[in-house]
Design a protein around this motif. Sequence first.
Motif, PDB file in Angstrom:
ATOM      1  N   SER A   1      48.229  36.900  49.466  1.00  0.00           N
ATOM      2  CA  SER A   1      48.644  35.962  50.517  1.00  0.00           C
ATOM      3  C   SER A   1      47.911  36.292  51.796  1.00  0.00           C
ATOM      4  CB  SER A   1      50.134  36.093  50.817  1.00  0.00           C
ATOM      5  OG  SER A   1      50.876  35.998  49.655  1.00  0.00           O
TER       6      SER A   1
ATOM      7  N   SER B   1      38.106  32.324  50.256  1.00  0.00           N
ATOM      8  CA  SER B   1      38.164  33.788  50.183  1.00  0.00           C
ATOM      9  C   SER B   1      36.955  34.370  50.907  1.00  0.00           C
ATOM     10  CB  SER B   1      38.167  34.235  48.715  1.00  0.00           C
ATOM     11  OG  SER B   1      37.647  35.542  48.584  1.00  0.00           O
TER      12      SER B   1
ATOM     13  N   ASN C   1      47.528  42.913  57.015  1.00  0.00           N
ATOM     14  CA  ASN C   1      48.597  42.061  57.550  1.00  0.00           C
ATOM     15  C   ASN C   1      48.770  42.431  59.008  1.00  0.00           C
ATOM     16  OD1 ASN C   1      49.049  41.030  54.934  1.00  0.00           O
ATOM     17  ND2 ASN C   1      50.474  42.707  54.473  1.00  0.00           N
TER      18      ASN C   1
ATOM     19  N   ARG D   1      44.898  38.988  40.590  1.00  0.00           N
ATOM     20  CA  ARG D   1      46.182  38.748  41.229  1.00  0.00           C
ATOM     21  C   ARG D   1      45.964  37.966  42.519  1.00  0.00           C
ATOM     22  NH1 ARG D   1      48.210  44.432  39.130  1.00  0.00           N
ATOM     23  NH2 ARG D   1      46.656  45.236  40.541  1.00  0.00           N
TER      24      ARG D   1
ATOM     25  N   LYS E   1      53.679  47.396  51.699  1.00  0.00           N
ATOM     26  CA  LYS E   1      52.211  47.323  51.705  1.00  0.00           C
ATOM     27  C   LYS E   1      51.680  46.601  52.944  1.00  0.00           C
ATOM     28  CE  LYS E   1      48.543  45.791  48.543  1.00  0.00           C
ATOM     29  NZ  LYS E   1      48.188  45.768  47.108  1.00  0.00           N
TER      30      LYS E   1
ATOM     31  N   ARG F   1      43.211  42.513  43.118  1.00  0.00           N
ATOM     32  CA  ARG F   1      42.543  43.061  41.941  1.00  0.00           C
ATOM     33  C   ARG F   1      43.093  42.393  40.688  1.00  0.00           C
ATOM     34  NH1 ARG F   1      43.621  48.843  41.500  1.00  0.00           N
ATOM     35  NH2 ARG F   1      45.690  48.195  42.157  1.00  0.00           N
TER      36      ARG F   1
ATOM     37  N   ARG G   1      41.982  36.717  46.775  1.00  0.00           N
ATOM     38  CA  ARG G   1      42.232  37.409  45.515  1.00  0.00           C
ATOM     39  C   ARG G   1      42.554  38.876  45.724  1.00  0.00           C
ATOM     40  NH1 ARG G   1      37.614  37.985  43.302  1.00  0.00           N
ATOM     41  NH2 ARG G   1      36.364  37.137  44.987  1.00  0.00           N
TER      42      ARG G   1
HETATM   43  C1  BT5 Z   1      44.862  44.147  46.535  1.00  0.00           C
HETATM   44  O1  BT5 Z   1      45.058  43.748  45.248  1.00  0.00           O
HETATM   45  O2  BT5 Z   1      45.636  44.800  47.184  1.00  0.00           O
HETATM   46  C2  BT5 Z   1      43.540  43.675  47.134  1.00  0.00           C
HETATM   47  C3  BT5 Z   1      43.722  42.611  48.197  1.00  0.00           C
HETATM   48  C4  BT5 Z   1      42.404  42.283  48.865  1.00  0.00           C
HETATM   49  C5  BT5 Z   1      42.524  41.161  49.837  1.00  0.00           C
HETATM   50  C6  BT5 Z   1      41.273  41.009  50.679  1.00  0.00           C
HETATM   51  S1  BT5 Z   1      41.491  39.936  52.047  1.00  0.00           S
HETATM   52  C7  BT5 Z   1      39.793  39.861  52.328  1.00  0.00           C
HETATM   53  C8  BT5 Z   1      39.160  39.783  50.951  1.00  0.00           C
HETATM   54  N1  BT5 Z   1      39.062  38.434  50.452  1.00  0.00           N
HETATM   55  C9  BT5 Z   1      39.744  38.283  49.293  1.00  0.00           C
HETATM   56  O3  BT5 Z   1      39.805  37.222  48.629  1.00  0.00           O
HETATM   57  N2  BT5 Z   1      40.354  39.443  48.973  1.00  0.00           N
HETATM   58  C10 BT5 Z   1      40.052  40.488  49.929  1.00  0.00           C
HETATM   59  P1  BT5 Z   1      46.205  44.292  44.306  1.00  0.00           P
HETATM   60  O4  BT5 Z   1      46.251  45.784  44.360  1.00  0.00           O
HETATM   61  O5  BT5 Z   1      45.941  43.639  43.007  1.00  0.00           O
HETATM   62  O6  BT5 Z   1      47.530  43.764  44.934  1.00  0.00           O
HETATM   63  C11 BT5 Z   1      47.930  42.413  44.816  1.00  0.00           C
HETATM   64  C12 BT5 Z   1      49.452  42.340  44.916  1.00  0.00           C
HETATM   65  O7  BT5 Z   1      49.868  42.622  46.264  1.00  0.00           O
HETATM   66  C13 BT5 Z   1      50.001  40.964  44.611  1.00  0.00           C
HETATM   67  O8  BT5 Z   1      50.266  40.828  43.251  1.00  0.00           O
HETATM   68  C14 BT5 Z   1      51.286  40.914  45.449  1.00  0.00           C
HETATM   69  O9  BT5 Z   1      52.330  41.575  44.760  1.00  0.00           O
HETATM   70  C15 BT5 Z   1      50.960  41.786  46.636  1.00  0.00           C
HETATM   71  N3  BT5 Z   1      50.523  41.008  47.807  1.00  0.00           N
HETATM   72  C16 BT5 Z   1      49.950  39.790  47.866  1.00  0.00           C
HETATM   73  N4  BT5 Z   1      49.657  39.445  49.123  1.00  0.00           N
HETATM   74  C17 BT5 Z   1      50.046  40.487  49.899  1.00  0.00           C
HETATM   75  C18 BT5 Z   1      50.004  40.740  51.301  1.00  0.00           C
HETATM   76  N5  BT5 Z   1      49.466  39.890  52.179  1.00  0.00           N
HETATM   77  N6  BT5 Z   1      50.507  41.919  51.726  1.00  0.00           N
HETATM   78  C19 BT5 Z   1      51.038  42.816  50.880  1.00  0.00           C
HETATM   79  N7  BT5 Z   1      51.111  42.638  49.556  1.00  0.00           N
HETATM   80  C20 BT5 Z   1      50.617  41.485  49.067  1.00  0.00           C
END
Ligand code: BT5
Length: 245
Positions: free
Chosen positions: A56, A21, A142, A53, A117, A50, A48
């Motif tokens: 990907s 990460s 993405n 969760r 998203k 929030r 990760r």
């Molecule tokens: C977020 O969480 O939207 C925050 C994501 C942050 C990712 C970045 S990448 C760089 C940095 N390093 C890390 O380890 N993290 C940060 P949340 O609002 O909790 O949304 C998570 C939900 O989005 C998941 O439960 C899925 O349903 C969905 N999801 C997972 N991967 C996704 C993706 N690539 N694109 C769109 N939706 C996704």
Amino acid sequence: SAVEYGLDAPYEVEYHDTIGSTNDRAREAASEGAQNLVVLADEQTGSRGRLDREWSAPSGGIWVSPVLRPDIPPAHAPLVTLAAAVATTTAAREAGVDAQIKWPNDVLVPTADGDKKLVGILTEMEGEADRVSWIVPGIGINANIDSDELPEGATSLREQVGDVHRRVFTQRVLETLDELLTDEDAILEQWREYALTLGQRVRVETSDDVVEGEAVDIERPGTLLVDTGSETVRVHAGDCEHLRP
Ligand code: BT5
């Protein structure tokens, strides 16, 4: 309302082909004293979202975690997250994508098939009561990814407008973030302009409550004002769902 951003050009970029990460790495570097550092990866294997969760993060995305040391109290940190959402939305719109922000900081693209998203942001920080020591707004975009490599409900820049030049796109995001963080009013103004949430009926789940009504405005540091019909409720954090008639 000027804040010191703490990411001065030239900043150092630490690039990984693959990493667990970028936020974990940025946090580790920050606690070891790193400054002016941006951690970037092509692919993450343990990223990760929030509330623990999963996120990907296949190869081709923009997974970026800047280490910032702004001169702000921890209570202002949500503004940094809003600014990251505004900065990515700006860059996506410049690339021709109809990106909009769902409170507080999801960047979505409305489609006939529902809102998809494009970007997620996870902000983490450490600090004293009156000043943050560091803050890492981890941004996941993405970018050049096929939608079948992403979860349901996600979209990519590739799917919307074709591949982008990731270095140029990332620089544009960081430069816009830098500019925004010198002006807290500008963050809120731009956020309002890009917001999908304002004017909509929403259902917000907070840690101890559910609020339903019309989202009418945002105020610092990122509080959503919801008109329930009988009162205006201020929501500081939670998961927001747009209710369509
Ligand atoms: C977020 O969480 O939207 C925050 C994501 C942050 C990712 C970045 S990448 C760089 C940095 N390093 C890390 O380890 N993290 C940060 P949340 O609002 O909790 O949304 C998570 C939900 O989005 C998941 O439960 C899925 O349903 C969905 N999801 C997972 N991967 C996704 C993706 N690539 N694109 C769109 N939706 C996704």
